[in-house]
Design a protein around this motif. Structure first.
Motif, PDB file in Angstrom:
ATOM      1  N   ALA A  69       0.794  -1.226   0.000  1.00  0.00           N
ATOM      2  CA  ALA A  69       0.000   0.000   0.000  1.00  0.00           C
ATOM      3  C   ALA A  69       0.832   1.285   0.000  1.00  0.00           C
ATOM      4  O   ALA A  69       0.485   2.238  -0.706  1.00  0.00           O
ATOM      5  CB  ALA A  69      -0.974  -0.015   1.173  1.00  0.00           C
ATOM      6  N   PRO A  70       1.930   1.398   0.787  1.00  0.00           N
ATOM      7  CA  PRO A  70       2.707   2.641   0.734  1.00  0.00           C
ATOM      8  C   PRO A  70       3.445   2.832  -0.582  1.00  0.00           C
ATOM      9  O   PRO A  70       4.025   3.898  -0.820  1.00  0.00           O
ATOM     10  CB  PRO A  70       3.698   2.493   1.899  1.00  0.00           C
ATOM     11  CG  PRO A  70       3.785   1.041   2.150  1.00  0.00           C
ATOM     12  CD  PRO A  70       2.429   0.484   1.820  1.00  0.00           C
ATOM     13  N   ILE A  71       3.449   1.810  -1.434  1.00  0.00           N
ATOM     14  CA  ILE A  71       4.002   1.946  -2.778  1.00  0.00           C
ATOM     15  C   ILE A  71       2.889   2.308  -3.756  1.00  0.00           C
ATOM     16  O   ILE A  71       2.993   3.259  -4.530  1.00  0.00           O
ATOM     17  CB  ILE A  71       4.688   0.640  -3.229  1.00  0.00           C
ATOM     18  CG1 ILE A  71       5.871   0.323  -2.316  1.00  0.00           C
ATOM     19  CG2 ILE A  71       5.149   0.741  -4.679  1.00  0.00           C
ATOM     20  CD1 ILE A  71       6.489  -1.043  -2.563  1.00  0.00           C
ATOM     21  N   VAL A  72       1.782   1.564  -3.678  1.00  0.00           N
ATOM     22  CA  VAL A  72       0.685   1.742  -4.636  1.00  0.00           C
ATOM     23  C   VAL A  72       0.034   3.118  -4.498  1.00  0.00           C
ATOM     24  O   VAL A  72      -0.152   3.827  -5.495  1.00  0.00           O
ATOM     25  CB  VAL A  72      -0.371   0.631  -4.438  1.00  0.00           C
ATOM     26  CG1 VAL A  72      -1.598   0.900  -5.315  1.00  0.00           C
ATOM     27  CG2 VAL A  72       0.220  -0.729  -4.771  1.00  0.00           C
ATOM     28  N   LEU A 340       8.005   7.723   0.326  1.00  0.00           N
ATOM     29  CA  LEU A 340       8.826   8.753  -0.331  1.00  0.00           C
ATOM     30  C   LEU A 340       9.595   8.150  -1.495  1.00  0.00           C
ATOM     31  O   LEU A 340       9.702   8.763  -2.576  1.00  0.00           O
ATOM     32  CB  LEU A 340       9.778   9.369   0.686  1.00  0.00           C
ATOM     33  CG  LEU A 340      10.758  10.433   0.162  1.00  0.00           C
ATOM     34  CD1 LEU A 340      10.003  11.635  -0.392  1.00  0.00           C
ATOM     35  CD2 LEU A 340      11.721  10.870   1.268  1.00  0.00           C
ATOM     36  N   ALA A 341      10.140   6.948  -1.307  1.00  0.00           N
ATOM     37  CA  ALA A 341      10.852   6.268  -2.394  1.00  0.00           C
ATOM     38  C   ALA A 341       9.919   6.001  -3.564  1.00  0.00           C
ATOM     39  O   ALA A 341      10.312   6.116  -4.735  1.00  0.00           O
ATOM     40  CB  ALA A 341      11.458   4.964  -1.885  1.00  0.00           C
ATOM     41  N   ALA A 342       8.657   5.634  -3.261  1.00  0.00           N
ATOM     42  CA  ALA A 342       7.680   5.386  -4.319  1.00  0.00           C
ATOM     43  C   ALA A 342       7.399   6.656  -5.108  1.00  0.00           C
ATOM     44  O   ALA A 342       7.272   6.619  -6.345  1.00  0.00           O
ATOM     45  CB  ALA A 342       6.387   4.841  -3.715  1.00  0.00           C
ATOM     46  N   ILE A 343       7.313   7.793  -4.417  1.00  0.00           N
ATOM     47  CA  ILE A 343       7.075   9.072  -5.094  1.00  0.00           C
ATOM     48  C   ILE A 343       8.238   9.412  -6.019  1.00  0.00           C
ATOM     49  O   ILE A 343       8.043   9.820  -7.178  1.00  0.00           O
ATOM     50  CB  ILE A 343       6.855  10.194  -4.055  1.00  0.00           C
ATOM     51  CG1 ILE A 343       5.531   9.991  -3.330  1.00  0.00           C
ATOM     52  CG2 ILE A 343       6.887  11.576  -4.726  1.00  0.00           C
ATOM     53  CD1 ILE A 343       5.306  10.938  -2.170  1.00  0.00           C
ATOM     54  N   ALA A 370       4.846   1.567 -12.078  1.00  0.00           N
ATOM     55  CA  ALA A 370       5.644   2.793 -12.090  1.00  0.00           C
ATOM     56  C   ALA A 370       6.776   2.713 -11.076  1.00  0.00           C
ATOM     57  O   ALA A 370       7.891   3.172 -11.332  1.00  0.00           O
ATOM     58  CB  ALA A 370       4.754   3.996 -11.801  1.00  0.00           C
ATOM     59  N   PHE A 371       6.493   2.116  -9.896  1.00  0.00           N
ATOM     60  CA  PHE A 371       7.531   1.998  -8.870  1.00  0.00           C
ATOM     61  C   PHE A 371       8.646   1.064  -9.315  1.00  0.00           C
ATOM     62  O   PHE A 371       9.831   1.400  -9.214  1.00  0.00           O
ATOM     63  CB  PHE A 371       6.909   1.486  -7.565  1.00  0.00           C
ATOM     64  CG  PHE A 371       7.924   1.123  -6.514  1.00  0.00           C
ATOM     65  CD1 PHE A 371       8.621   2.103  -5.827  1.00  0.00           C
ATOM     66  CD2 PHE A 371       8.183  -0.212  -6.215  1.00  0.00           C
ATOM     67  CE1 PHE A 371       9.567   1.776  -4.861  1.00  0.00           C
ATOM     68  CE2 PHE A 371       9.113  -0.560  -5.248  1.00  0.00           C
ATOM     69  CZ  PHE A 371       9.809   0.441  -4.571  1.00  0.00           C
ATOM     70  N   VAL A 372       8.268  -0.126  -9.804  1.00  0.00           N
ATOM     71  CA  VAL A 372       9.276  -1.110 -10.196  1.00  0.00           C
ATOM     72  C   VAL A 372      10.073  -0.632 -11.401  1.00  0.00           C
ATOM     73  O   VAL A 372      11.312  -0.656 -11.394  1.00  0.00           O
ATOM     74  CB  VAL A 372       8.613  -2.478 -10.491  1.00  0.00           C
ATOM     75  CG1 VAL A 372       9.633  -3.448 -11.084  1.00  0.00           C
ATOM     76  CG2 VAL A 372       8.030  -3.069  -9.214  1.00  0.00           C
ATOM     77  N   LEU A 394      13.242  -4.922  -6.595  1.00  0.00           N
ATOM     78  CA  LEU A 394      12.095  -4.105  -6.202  1.00  0.00           C
ATOM     79  C   LEU A 394      10.812  -4.927  -6.177  1.00  0.00           C
ATOM     80  O   LEU A 394       9.946  -4.709  -5.327  1.00  0.00           O
ATOM     81  CB  LEU A 394      11.954  -2.916  -7.151  1.00  0.00           C
ATOM     82  CG  LEU A 394      13.104  -1.909  -7.100  1.00  0.00           C
ATOM     83  CD1 LEU A 394      12.932  -0.825  -8.154  1.00  0.00           C
ATOM     84  CD2 LEU A 394      13.203  -1.266  -5.717  1.00  0.00           C
ATOM     85  N   THR A 395      10.689  -5.881  -7.106  1.00  0.00           N
ATOM     86  CA  THR A 395       9.513  -6.742  -7.111  1.00  0.00           C
ATOM     87  C   THR A 395       9.475  -7.609  -5.860  1.00  0.00           C
ATOM     88  O   THR A 395       8.419  -7.771  -5.221  1.00  0.00           O
ATOM     89  CB  THR A 395       9.507  -7.648  -8.365  1.00  0.00           C
ATOM     90  OG1 THR A 395       9.484  -6.826  -9.533  1.00  0.00           O
ATOM     91  CG2 THR A 395       8.299  -8.568  -8.367  1.00  0.00           C
TER      92      THR A 395
END
Length: 559
Positions: A69-72, A340-343, A370-372, A394-395
């Motif tokens: 969730a903090p990534i999505v 923050l890393a996801a952003i 987008a994150f990966v 990352l996955t």
């Protein structure tokens, strides 16, 4: 703009929050007592109640609440521009999430480690508890069913992640024995565990594993979901020290190593944030940023699910009350750092604005992809890792955290059934095996009943997760605030966040209600109404309790 600026300002703000603001909250608001006997010691049973080293417990708490969730959430919310997402993550972590998570642990340990739902009955009243438990059950049902789908899709799309994801379980079982039996020191155990995990990450792409497209008439997605729930059921019944604690602890260390690598890559490669600060060229049908931003980004700013973990499993393992600050508030900081890393990955991991706009062509786009993809580009440019290894790293990071959240979520769902058994005097339901079976069956009924043979039914009610989850956070803060009033403590620092959160969540629920009506989605419309009515009822009950306890407190002071 350089991504380094976002990195420095974001981490600097969160660090200040932990070293300054959390110290104030711990000493002046919650008044943590190092001599208080915690439930982990009072009810120690070697299964659920286990006094735990605060670093190990931090790992459990942090990775249980982190998930995907903090990534999505942040990776979707940057469609409105990077600035709103950045500000909500940083300020939310400091003034909302840390206070909420620490408060939920404190409230639970002061009430025999009861979950926030059961605690509501004692602090507020029986009616509020009954309604609150329904909201909690819905959140857990959503989390477990959806994360099963998320992990299954990750394993299908990245076959190289299968070995490290499942190999991490074997590593955790060994680490659990080493820690529990004190064979070697925690420091050496940590190094061995992290080294094994990263060894598996590099091994994974060399031996990719894919399931057949169909097995006994079931798709690969459905088979993975069944395997995942079978594993989660077993994991939820094992003693916490055997698998849950060591798995979460090693995953927490693995995440920090991964974050350090990603942040170091940002400092070396110095990527440019190509996404707009405020996006004025929004795709058609993109909803209003206010209030939707505050429910799209939940984990990473504040999340009701954290209160379930804090009062469901974390409070049963807390060694000293003063550990609340490190485990709860710093756990929220760790999740904020992940958001923050996801952003950064979702805004600076693209070659140009046109590339970014191609991905963010509609609301809901971006997400884990987008994150990966963005994070892998930054990692490759900054560290020299191959794009395949970077993407696998990352996955695996996302899959491992989704898995640990699912482990804890199913255990919490088992607790809910056991608490219902206690409330309604159903002795059979209070036993671990029947309660676990009910938890698994309810998730599978949603997964396959609503999603058919593919097992993706959890995605059906996912649009309601953000609002239901944030509603839960606001109601948890209400319960904590009532406890503070009863003790004559300052309430401003919990009252302001809960008012803001309840207002934004109720507005979002009303907007979604209209949207479901226009789309003639009667199932989600009905669920939305249930959640909305529950929110209003619990808010009214808690408000009445606040007034009642405030009046009693004033009378005590006068007398």
């Amino acid at each position: 703009m350089s991504a380094i600026l976002l990195l420095v300002l974001g981490l600097g703000g969160m660090a200040a929050g932990y070293f300054v603001y959390s110290r104030f909250i711990a000493s002046k608001v919650y008044r943590l007592d190092p001599d208080f006997k915690t439930p982990a010691h009072e009810f120690e049973d070697g299964v659920d109640f286990v006094p735990t080293n605060r670093f190990v417990l931090w790992g459990h708490h942090f990775t249980s609440v982190a998930g995907a969730a903090p990534i999505v959430g942040p990776a979707i919310a940057v469609i409105w521009g990077w600035l709103p997402a950045f500000l909500w993550v940083v300020l939310g972590t400091i003034f909302f999430a840390g206070v909420h998570d620490a408060g939920a642990i404190w409230a639970s340990i002061r009430n025999r480690a009861k979950s926030v739902g059961a605690l509501t009955g004692e602090v507020v009243g029986g009616r509020a508890r009954s309604v609150f438990m329904i909201v909690i059950f819905l959140v857990l049902l959503m989390v477990n069913a959806v994360f099963g789908v998320v992990i299954a899709k990750l394993l299908i799309n990245t076959p190289g992640a299968v070995v490290p994801v499942w190999g991490a379980i074997a590593v955790a079982l060994v680490i659990g024995q080493l820690i529990y039996r004190r064979v070697i020191g925690l420091g050496l155990v940590s190094v061995i565990g992290v080294a094994c995990l990263y060894g598996l990450i590099f091994l994974g792409p060399q031996v990719p594993i894919s399931l057949p497209e169909t097995t006994a008439g079931l798709s690969a997605n459905a088979v993975w979901i069944l395997i995942l729930f079978g594993y989660a059921a077993v994991a939820s019944l094992l003693p916490v020290w055997m698998l849950l604690q060591p798995r979460d602890y090693i995953n927490g260390l693995q995440l920090f190593v991964g974050l350090i690598l990603l942040y170091a890559a940002v400092l070396i490669a110095n990527p440019t944030v190509v996404a707009p600060m405020i996006n004025t060229d929004l795709p058609m049908d993109t909803p209003s940023m206010i209030p939707l931003l505050f429910v799209t980004i939940a984990c990473g700013a504040i999340s009701g699910f954290h209160g379930l973990v804090a009062s469901g499993t974390t409070s049963k393992q807390l060694d000293k009350e003063t550990d609340v600050r490190f485990v709860g508030y710093f756990g929220a900081v760790g999740e904020g750092a992940l958001a923050l890393a996801a952003i950064i990955a979702a805004t600076a991991g693209f070659a140009s604005l046109a590339d970014w706009q191609a991905v963010y062509s509609a609301f809901g786009q971006g997400s884990l992809t987008a994150f990966v993809d963005g994070g892998a580009r930054i990692l490759s440019a900054g560290t020299g890792l191959s794009s395949e290894v970077a993407a696998t790293l990352l996955t695996v990071m996302a899959a491992l955290f989704a898995g640990t959240t699912m482990d804890t979520g199913l255990r919490l769902q088992r607790y809910i059934f056991q608490e219902w058994g206690e409330i309604y005097n159903q002795q059979w339901m209070r036993k671990p095996f029947p309660a676990t079976a009910l938890a698994v069956i309810s998730c599978l009924v949603l997964a396959f009943g609503a999603g058919g043979a593919d097992g993706s039914g959890g995605l059906l009610i996912w649009p309601l997760f953000g609002t239901t989850n944030q509603l839960l956070a606001g109601l948890t803060l209400l319960v904590v605030t009532v406890m503070l009033v009863r003790r004559g403590r300052p309430t401003l620092f919990t009252l302001l966040p809960l008012i803001f959160l309840l207002v934004m969540t109720l507005l979002a629920l009303l907007i979604q209600l209209k949207d479901f009506y226009l789309k003639e989605n009667w199932f989600l419309l009905g669920l939305d109404l249930v959640v909305l009515v529950a929110a209003i009822l619990v808010t009214l009950e808690c408000t009445a309790a606040l007034r009642r306890h405030k009046k009693l407190r004033e009378e005590e002071v006068r007398s």
